[in-house]
Scaffold this active site. Structure first.
Site, PDB file in Angstrom:
ATOM      1  N   CYS B  60       7.646  -0.898  -2.608  1.00 24.18           N
ATOM      2  CA  CYS B  60       6.041  -1.060  -3.103  1.00 24.18           C
ATOM      3  C   CYS B  60       5.168   0.078  -3.286  1.00 24.18           C
ATOM      4  CB  CYS B  60       5.625  -2.129  -2.300  1.00 24.18           C
ATOM      5  SG  CYS B  60       5.006  -1.603  -0.653  1.00 24.18           S
ATOM      6  N   ALA B  63       4.946   2.301  -0.129  1.00 25.02           N
ATOM      7  CA  ALA B  63       5.869   3.005   0.015  1.00 25.02           C
ATOM      8  C   ALA B  63       5.913   4.171  -0.758  1.00 25.02           C
ATOM      9  CB  ALA B  63       7.287   2.229  -0.103  1.00 25.02           C
ATOM     10  N   ARG B  94      11.964   8.288   6.943  1.00 26.98           N
ATOM     11  CA  ARG B  94      12.464   8.923   5.778  1.00 26.98           C
ATOM     12  C   ARG B  94      12.980  10.378   6.023  1.00 26.98           C
ATOM     13  NH1 ARG B  94      10.423  10.805   0.911  1.00 26.98           N
ATOM     14  NH2 ARG B  94      11.594  10.194  -0.784  1.00 26.98           N
ATOM     15  N   HIS B 193       3.454   6.391  -6.401  1.00 24.95           N
ATOM     16  CA  HIS B 193       3.600   7.645  -6.742  1.00 24.95           C
ATOM     17  C   HIS B 193       2.501   8.236  -7.828  1.00 24.95           C
ATOM     18  CE1 HIS B 193       8.254   7.030  -6.579  1.00 24.95           C
ATOM     19  NE2 HIS B 193       7.722   7.116  -5.578  1.00 24.95           N
TER      20      HIS B 193
END
Lengths: 507, 477
Positions: B60, B63, B94, B193
């Site tokens: 999503c 994230a 991550r 992003h």
């Protein structure tokens, strides 16, 4: 140049090479980094009593909590039923997170679908997502049951699962008779253990509601949210088999999270048979292995007329004894000699090793029943729990824990920290050090910051492999716990005496 | 690839589609294709909503923002604002490596959350946010700023995190960035992003007044998240060729580096998908050109070093040649060691928005062939760029579903699958070697020459492990 083909260096060695150390050091100019001395000063301050007091005054901020959210637990509960596809109604990112969380813990696939609600669903509701989602999931993944839970998005906008599922059936995207139990699992209430409880209640309600109970002599076992479900469920089945008890484990993911690598991927494997789940209504009693976290399910089960037995992760002699004696009392089956011998072997092992645990000071954190089971065992070994943190403690936890601790001379010093997180724990360990810490992988941050060796027992365990395959409940499981604790104690003794006279060959 | 392979790939697509209900099959058909050489794109639609119930691999917007763009900025505290889960599942998983002392002057490896309860949903969370910013300020005096990463409920309950940010910025005198990256926004990580980039623009660059003195060879690494140390094994090459790396966006990065970036001479963009937005903005506003580069595998690294150097004077151009020459013997030795073990091996990739094309060269350097590729959250421009990398007949799958990928891999039986942790164990059970290509499977770095050696070693150990010969019991023929 440090790298070479003959012996390839990865991050474990590469960044310790001088070229990279210099690179990282030189980069600090652009970071406007504060001088190392200042960093050290602040670091020391974060480990002071003064900082601890400020830290404990936090009202709004949570740092490094030891809990996850409801739907994660719902997914685990659902995964333990035969051919069942966990389905989460809401945003898709949540499901990506749940799956990867289980992948990293179990080192196994984790199958679960989302109905990918986005902005339009936020405005109009997620009914269309549910109808299409059930249709697609049913066609593609051919489940025997779909168990629906919710993300916080669906909860905030107030989607009604019951009516949505009924609508989907009216639209004939799935057969009328196809089982779709559900549970509302808002992330802003409780934690992952609450979600497990809610989903279990949802599944039982689906199979039992409106049915007449014909009381039999079998028992139901509910494991609860258990990172060791593979090892524990197999161990439970072995013990119950030895007792000759007629039982149903309600949610048994021991096969689906431990499928063989034989060339075939099994999306579904094993699990509680759906007809057994339905027939479980007729059991004489239901045992919750993690009773504090099974409040809603047990209330529902008790309402059907069954006796309910609340255990709290049976780790150690007394807790396992209680489990078996309750089983024996309810079913009328005697505890067989073989289990009695296993008990004796555990006591024997504890006697052999008790000197290494007696008086040792421990801190621990984890889920409500897990901390209780571990505490009970530590007390049996004469170890002294000092700090016990349970981020997701319900009200009952503190009272039950206090009672357990007060019953032992080794529990007097223990302090309970319901609702606190691992940043609180950091302050506790920095100001009142202990010898060992028990908890999940995230305890390694505390190990690094405070120098307290971590014994990994809890959920999640991301940085060690295969622990979940070995039970921690029952006499055999307790032996595993004992060995985990002892290995760390001995490793520490060796590490600390490496250059000393007492680097002993025999311990 | 042969006409036969192409036909087989088309057949596989049809087989997969046949399993869907009609409406879904129609939609999925647009995302699956076989690449035809000479075409300007891969013939698939992308950046479209995932179908409900199909087991998309996507995540999503949160994230994309917290997990990718903002999370690695180490001198800021990032608040996962909302219920506890999102921050919990993305806590330290991550592998964006970073320096500093966690909880003292570095805050990446922490799960900082407002842990919303029912009352916060009912009465709103702004007051709580206000208070917890004060608490962060007290507990973490060396933090240079705070970002607020919104989880789903924030945008649904009408909280005004921008107002809180403005108020608290004034009070505490540090940068506070509100990010509206609620998970229900957009169709994947990708919008996260974009939103994260926009907030850098509006709440960092526009407000920054850096006294930093610019130099003639200043560059910034953009879109490298330092997975397993990738940005460091890239930075070392850039510095060796004579460039001054002023900033890393965002792996091992800092707010202070971001603030210095508007003065660099050239922005070096690795992950186009997640940071093209801010690169374009800096070009428009500050006149900084940007260049895409690819540090996977020696062929692409050398080409990229020369391309980067072409924006500078002869000193840097010579520097690039020196760097290439310096590493060539090591690269030759790596290829001599591993290529015989990997030659002609086939790979299927399914990753985020960059790597399915970016790593193709590295595989080819080892003699391997990519036979299938797809992205979780690529856009049309990514699929156009992909045509420069993949061969005629490559199977293309956009926003693949669990069902499709299993079907394709089962039938194609490549020698290696490169994808994420959700896929890893599925294919290993099928007896197909696998490497995680998000996290480098806990290895790395894979960027740069140093990283290529590790990449080669890892692909070899995956494919040539003796374990794959034991899937079938010997008594079962």
């Amino acid at each position: 140049m440090p790298q070479n083909a003959a012996s390839v260096l990865d991050h474990n060695q590469l960044f310790k090479e001088p070229e990279y150390k210099a690179l990282v050091e030189a980069k600090k100019v652009f970071e406007d980094a504060v001088p190392d001395a200042k960093v050290k000063e602040v670091e020391d301050w974060t480990k002071s009593w003064e900082y601890r007091e400020i830290n404990f005054k936090r009202e709004a901020l949570t740092i490094n909590p030891a809990k996850a959210c409801q739907p994660l637990g719902a997914v685990l509960a659902a995964a333990g039923f035969e051919g069942t596809l966990p389905y989460v109604h809401g945003s898709q990112g949540c499901v990506a997170y749940f799956r990867s969380h289980f992948n990293r813990h179990f080192k196994e696939p984790s199958s679960c679908v989302s109905d990918s609600m986005t902005e339009d669903a936020a405005v109009f509701g997620g009914l269309n997502n549910m109808v299409d989602g059930l249709s697609n999931a049913y066609a593609l993944y051919k489940p025997k049951m779909i168990a629906v839970s919710t993300t916080c998005m669906a909860e905030v906008i107030g989607d009604d699962l019951d009516s949505f599922i009924k609508t989907a059936k009216q639209k004939e995207v799935i057969p009328e008779s196809f089982p779709v139990p559900f549970a509302h699992t808002p992330s802003f209430v409780g934690s992952h253990v609450t979600g497990y409880d809610n989903m279990m209640k949802g599944i039982l309600t689906h199979f039992w509601e409106g049915k007449e109970r014909k009381a039999g002599n079998s028992v139901n076992i509910i494991g609860g949210f258990d990172g060791y479900c593979v090892g524990n469920n197999r161990e439970l089945k072995r013990m119950l088999g030895l007792m000759g008890v007629d039982y149903t484990i309600l949610s048994d993911p021991s096969d689906v999270f431990d499928t063989p690598a034989d060339g075939e991927f099994r999306m579904y494997d094993g699990g509680t048979k759906l007809e057994d789940a339905a027939a479980a209504l007729n059991a004489k009693a239901t045992f919750a292995m993690q009773g504090i976290s099974a409040a809603k399910t047990l209330e529902y089960v008790a309402g059907t007329g069954q006796e309910v037995v609340e255990l709290n992760c049976p780790i150690g002699v007394a807790a396992t004894d209680a489990f078996l004696m309750e089983l024996s009392r309810i079913t009328g089956k005697a505890i067989p000699e073989e289990l009695e011998k296993e008990r004796g072997r555990l006591v024997d092992a504890m006697a052999d090793s008790q000197a290494y645990l007696h008086g040792k000071k421990f801190a621990l954190f984890g889920d409500p029943d897990m901390t209780m089971g571990l505490t009970s065992f530590l007390l049996e070994m004469g170890a002294e729990p000092v700090h016990i943190v349970c981020t997701n403690a319900p009200k009952a936890w503190e009272e039950k824990m206090r009672k357990l601790l007060d019953a032992s001379p080794f529990g007097k010093e223990a302090k309970l920290y319901p609702g606190k997180d691992l940043w609180h724990m950091r302050s506790l360990l920095a100001t009142e050090p202990v010898e060992f810490l028990i908890g999940s992988t995230y305890g390694k941050l505390l190990e690094r910051d405070c120098g307290v060796p971590l014994i990994r027992i809890g959920f999640p365990i991301f940085d060690r492999h295969h622990h979940h395959r070995f039970p921690i409940w029952g006499y055999q499981g307790s032996l595993n716990v004992l060995v985990k604790v002892l290995d760390k104690i001995f490793d520490e003794l060796d590490a600390k005496s490496r250059d000393d006279i007492d680097f002993d060959v025999v311990r | 690839m042969s006409a036969e392979t192409k036909a087989r790939n088309q057949e596989l697509i049809q087989e997969a589609l046949a399993m869907y209900p009609e409406k879904a099959a129609k939609k999925r058909a647009k995302h699956l294709n076989v690449y035809e050489e000479g075409k300007p794109d891969c013939g698939v639609k992308s950046n479209i909503k995932s179908l409900p119930g199909v087991m998309t691999i996507r995540g999503c917007a949160y994230a994309g923002s917290k997990g990718v763009v903002w999370g690695p900025i180490k001198d800021m505290v990032h608040i996962s604002h909302g219920p506890v889960g999102c921050g919990q599942y993305s806590w330290g998983t991550r592998r964006n490596y970073y320096g500093g002392i966690t909880g003292v002057n570095s805050f990446v490896g922490m799960q900082v959350t407002s842990d919303f309860q029912e009352k916060d949903i009912v009465f709103g969370g702004d007051k709580k946010l206000d208070k917890l910013i004060d608490e962060i300020t007290t507990l973490f005096p060396l933090a240079n700023g705070i970002s607020i990463q919104s989880e789903c409920p924030i945008g649904l309950i009408g909280d005004d995190i921008e107002a809180v940010s403005k108020k608290k910025t004034k009070e505490i005198g540090k940068t506070i960035v509100p990010v509206r990256c609620e998970g229900f926004r957009g169709v994947s990580q990708s919008l996260g992003h974009h939103i994260a980039n926009d907030q850098v623009r509006d709440w960092v660059l526009d407000k920054a007044e850096s006294t930093h003195e610019a130099g003639p060879y200043d560059v910034a690494i953009i879109g490298d998240y330092n997975i397993g140390g990738d940005a460091w094994s890239s930075r070392i090459l850039l510095e060796e060729m004579g460039l001054r790396v002023v900033a890393q966006w965002s792996g091992d990065g800092t707010l202070k580096e971001m603030e210095k970036t508007p003065k660099v001479k050239l922005n070096l963009l690795h992950c186009y998908r997640s940071m093209n937005y801010i690169s374009r903005h800096m070009e428009e506003k500050y006149g900084i050109p940007w260049v895409e580069y690819n540090f996977f595998g020696p062929t692409k690294i050398a080409a990229s070093l020369r391309e980067i150097a072409s924006h500078f004077d002869d000193k840097i151009k010579e520097g690039a040649e020196k760097v290439i020459a310096k590493y060539q013997p090591m690269v030759d030795a790596v290829i001599a060691k591993y290529k015989p073990r990997l030659d002609k091996k086939t790979v299927m990739l399914y990753v985020g928005g960059l790597r399915p094309r970016h790593v193709v060269g590295a595989y080819e350097d080892l003699g391997m062939e990519v036979v299938g590729a797809g992205y979780e959250f690529a856009h049309g421009d990514d699929y156009q760029r992909t045509t420069h990398y993949v061969k005629d007949g490559t199977l293309i799958y956009d926003d693949v579903t669990g069902f499709e990928l299993e079907h394709f891999v089962d039938k194609i039986r490549p020698d290696l699958v490169g994808s994420g942790v959700k896929e890893k164990y599925i294919f290993q059970k099928m007896g197909v070697p696998f490497r995680q290509m998000h996290s480098w499977d806990y290895s790395g770095p894979y960027h740069g020459y140093d990283g290529f050696a590790i990449f080669a070693r890892d692909m070899d150990m995956a494919i040539n492990s003796p374990v794959w010969s034991m899937n079938k019991a010997p008594w079962k023929k």
